[in-house]
Design an enzyme around this catalytic site. Structure first.
Site, PDB file in Angstrom:
ATOM      1  N   ARG A  59       0.811  -1.222   0.000  1.00  0.00           N
ATOM      2  CA  ARG A  59       0.000   0.000   0.000  1.00  0.00           C
ATOM      3  C   ARG A  59       0.842   1.269   0.000  1.00  0.00           C
ATOM      4  O   ARG A  59       0.389   2.315  -0.453  1.00  0.00           O
ATOM      5  CB  ARG A  59      -1.010  -0.037   1.144  1.00  0.00           C
ATOM      6  CG  ARG A  59      -2.079  -1.108   0.877  1.00  0.00           C
ATOM      7  CD  ARG A  59      -3.034  -1.315   2.019  1.00  0.00           C
ATOM      8  NE  ARG A  59      -2.403  -1.687   3.267  1.00  0.00           N
ATOM      9  CZ  ARG A  59      -2.087  -2.931   3.623  1.00  0.00           C
ATOM     10  NH1 ARG A  59      -2.340  -3.931   2.812  1.00  0.00           N
ATOM     11  NH2 ARG A  59      -1.533  -3.171   4.784  1.00  0.00           N
ATOM     12  N   GLU A  96       4.230  -9.474  15.941  1.00  0.00           N
ATOM     13  CA  GLU A  96       3.588  -9.951  17.169  1.00  0.00           C
ATOM     14  C   GLU A  96       3.960 -11.400  17.452  1.00  0.00           C
ATOM     15  O   GLU A  96       4.252 -11.767  18.590  1.00  0.00           O
ATOM     16  CB  GLU A  96       2.066  -9.795  17.038  1.00  0.00           C
ATOM     17  CG  GLU A  96       1.333 -10.080  18.324  1.00  0.00           C
ATOM     18  CD  GLU A  96      -0.157  -9.819  18.225  1.00  0.00           C
ATOM     19  OE1 GLU A  96      -0.853 -10.108  19.215  1.00  0.00           O
ATOM     20  OE2 GLU A  96      -0.619  -9.341  17.168  1.00  0.00           O
TER      21      GLU A  96
END
Length: 174
Positions: A59, A96
């Site tokens: 993006r 994460e």
């Protein structure tokens, strides 16, 4: 609609319960929304002295290339490992659950060049911090980071406190 956030679709509980997913596809599919997003991102570069715009996959490419075109600047790709054809430099960063690696061509940024980094979102700041490290490995200097959206609750701006950061939309949560 006259604000970019009016074009962002919010999807509750995606990808998991308690998450408010901010969908930019509704910005991109509307010519007025997309133009407004690019114009506002470009306004952050008024008065900024820079040589190169770099965007993170994928993006960052969407928002970075129109800026590079409008401002007649080169655009540099920062991609996932193994996707670029020439010699690269790489940077691994923590996710994460695990790690990820991004790369850019070794000849993408020359020593001393001033670079603007572009992405759609700043959350924890891990990806864009890794992108900045790539630029710095090549001797470039990150002079600005710009984003369409910021999730302030994830504290990415704090992590990147040594950089000049702007975002079009700031959401307070995560």
């Amino acid at each position: 609609m006259n604000k970019v956030e009016d074009y962002v679709r919010t999807i509750p509980d995606f990808p998991k319960k308690g998450i408010m997913f901010r969908d930019i596809t509704t910005v991109l599919k509307d010519p007025d929304g997309f133009k407004l997003a690019i114009d506002q991102l470009q306004s952050f570069l008024d008065g900024v002295d820079f040589d190169v715009i770099a965007g993170t996959e994928s993006r960052g490419f969407i928002f970075g290339t129109p800026l590079a075109y409008n401002l007649h600047k080169p655009f540099v790709l920062i991609r996932k490992a193994g996707k670029l054809p020439a010699e690269t430099v790489s940077q691994t960063y923590d996710l994460e659950y695990g790690t990820a690696t991004i790369e850019m061509h070794k000849d993408a940024v020359k020593p001393g060049q001033k670079v603007v980094l572009v992405d759609d979102l700043i959350a924890t700041g891990g990806t864009i911090e890794a992108a900045a490290r790539l630029v710095e490995k090549l001797g470039g200097k990150v002079v600005k980071m710009i984003f369409l959206m910021e999730l302030a609750g994830l504290k990415g701006r704090e992590r990147l406190k040594d950089y000049d950061i702007d975002s079009v939309i700031t959401y307070p949560g995560n």
